[in-house]
Enzyme design. Structure first.
Site, PDB file in Angstrom:
ATOM      1  NE  ARG A 233      -2.417   1.096 -51.676  1.00  0.00           N
ATOM      2  CZ  ARG A 233      -3.540   0.038 -51.443  1.00  0.00           C
ATOM      3  NH1 ARG A 233      -4.283   0.545 -50.932  1.00  0.00           N
ATOM      4  NH2 ARG A 233      -2.548  -0.611 -52.733  1.00  0.00           N
ATOM      5  CD  GLU A 262      -3.778  -2.147 -44.169  1.00  0.00           C
ATOM      6  OE1 GLU A 262      -3.633  -2.234 -45.041  1.00  0.00           O
ATOM      7  OE2 GLU A 262      -4.392  -0.771 -44.440  1.00  0.00           O
ATOM      8  CG  HIS A 280      -6.646  -3.935 -47.556  1.00  0.00           C
ATOM      9  ND1 HIS A 280      -4.660  -2.962 -47.559  1.00  0.00           N
ATOM     10  CD2 HIS A 280      -6.398  -4.051 -48.936  1.00  0.00           C
ATOM     11  CE1 HIS A 280      -4.957  -2.710 -48.679  1.00  0.00           C
ATOM     12  NE2 HIS A 280      -5.897  -2.760 -49.589  1.00  0.00           N
TER      13      HIS A 280
HETATM   14  C1  8YV Z   1      -4.180  -5.479 -52.509  1.00  0.00           C
HETATM   15  C2  8YV Z   1      -4.810  -3.694 -52.508  1.00  0.00           C
HETATM   16  O1  8YV Z   1      -3.828  -5.509 -53.574  1.00  0.00           O
HETATM   17  O2  8YV Z   1      -5.340  -3.207 -55.446  1.00  0.00           O
HETATM   18  C3  8YV Z   1      -5.465  -2.664 -54.373  1.00  0.00           C
HETATM   19  O3  8YV Z   1      -4.171  -2.036 -54.645  1.00  0.00           O
HETATM   20  O4  8YV Z   1      -5.362  -2.576 -51.784  1.00  0.00           O
HETATM   21  C4  8YV Z   1      -5.193  -4.858 -53.435  1.00  0.00           C
HETATM   22  O5  8YV Z   1      -5.823  -5.534 -53.786  1.00  0.00           O
HETATM   23  C5  8YV Z   1      -4.173  -6.462 -52.369  1.00  0.00           C
HETATM   24  O6  8YV Z   1      -4.030  -6.867 -50.628  1.00  0.00           O
HETATM   25  C6  8YV Z   1      -2.781  -7.894 -52.155  1.00  0.00           C
HETATM   26  O7  8YV Z   1      -1.755  -7.196 -51.285  1.00  0.00           O
END
Ligand code: 8YV
Length: 314
Positions: A233, A262, A280
């Protein structure tokens, strides 16, 4: 028999919508703030909510849904959801771990290679005609055999470490405690880890506890040959300190799939040539996104049938 109501928050793929519509009466909204605008009858009937995205879901959103029993998150990271508020209200939260480990680890390795071997610039060298016009591409940096440090040796961190070990790298890591990892070196603090390695790969969970965990001090400890890679993150790194270090050449570069704010990332990143930027997309393959959607739905189905949840987080 009437089908249960399901509230889906976020932007889903057609295959997710079809799967949800096959089982439930689906009520879709794009953001958590729109939940309160759903008809009262829907809000009081709904026991399940499918969440996708990174916009915070708080107690006030949950209070619009008096019979809510589950928030099934699409993603392994659930830092957008106020877990304490959910638990207080007796709401279960689930996530989608494991199914995305390979893809996220693959992208971490890809960014290491792209940053060091200058893959994006090399491609541009060919496309622009520079190869034919100006000659050979500048030499770059060897990856195999370097020293890698993983911050957060969880499920994804381990996959990254395993891949980097196959690149003959010396593996170092920092995590809450030492793990059963013969041949790998544990560091009790992240500064010591950063001092010992060439590549620092951040694979922490998001959330308040890990905010700015990779601090200015950690970044400085990495030194002028160091490369930071982040697939976790944006919040886990002190982004202002990272930008300063990149601009001043205090570290060699970065490979980043995640950022603060983002997708409106800090424009200072765009001016840097020593940084590989990704939107991302760590888990962003068709196969993995289908598996994530399936696991999200399996958790909802388990909850509504009174079975054990597959991947609970609270
Ligand atoms: C998001 C992610 O879920 O799994 C995670 O923690 O950051 C990603 O896989 C995806 O961008 C959908 O919001």
């Amino acid at each position: 028999m009437t089908r249960p109501d399901l509230i889906a928050v976020g932007s889903y793929f057609d295959w997710d919508i079809e799967r949800m519509e096959a089982e439930y009466t689906l009520h879709s909204v794009k953001t958590p703030d729109e939940i309160g605008g759903l008809p009262e009858g829907v809000r009081s009937a709904a026991r399940a909510l499918a969440f996708k995205g990174h916009t915070p879901v708080n107690g006030a959103h949950m209070d619009f849904l008096p019979n809510l029993g589950i928030i099934a998150n699409y993603g392994v990271g659930f830092d957008a959801i106020d877990i304490a508020a959910a638990t207080e209200r007796g709401i279960k939260v689930t996530n989608t771990p494991d199914v995305l480990n390979d893809d996220v680890a693959d992208l971490a390795v890809a960014m290491i290679l792209a940053q060091s071997r200058r893959i994006v610039q090399g491609s541009e060298w060919v496309r622009s005609g520079n190869w034919a016009g100006k000659g050979d591409f500048a030499l770059n940096r060897k990856v195999s055999g370097a020293k890698a440090g993983i911050v957060g040796l969880g499920r994804i961190g381990r996959e990254i470490a395993d891949r980097l070990a196959a690149f003959k790298m010396e593996i170092h890591y920092h995590s809450r405690g030492e793990k059963e990892t013969p041949g790998w070196t544990f560091h009790a603090d992240p500064v010591s880890l950063a001092k010992a390695v060439d590549y620092l790969v951040v694979a922490l969970v998001g959330g308040k506890e890990t905010q700015n965990y990779v601090s200015a001090e950690v970044i400085r400890a990495l030194g002028p040959n160091g490369v930071v890679v982040n697939i976790s993150r944006g919040t886990t790194i002190d982004e202002a300190a990272l930008l300063d270090a990149l601009e001043k050449g205090e570290i060699a570069g970065a490979g980043l799939d995640v950022f603060l704010n983002e997708p409106d990332i800090d424009p200072r990143f765009l001016a840097l040539d020593n940084v590989v930027l990704q939107p991302h997309q760590g888990s962003g393959t068709v196969a993995t996104r289908k598996a994530m959607g399936q696991l999200q739905c399996n958790n909802i189905a388990a909850f509504l049938a009174g079975r054990d949840l597959l991947t609970p987080v609270n």
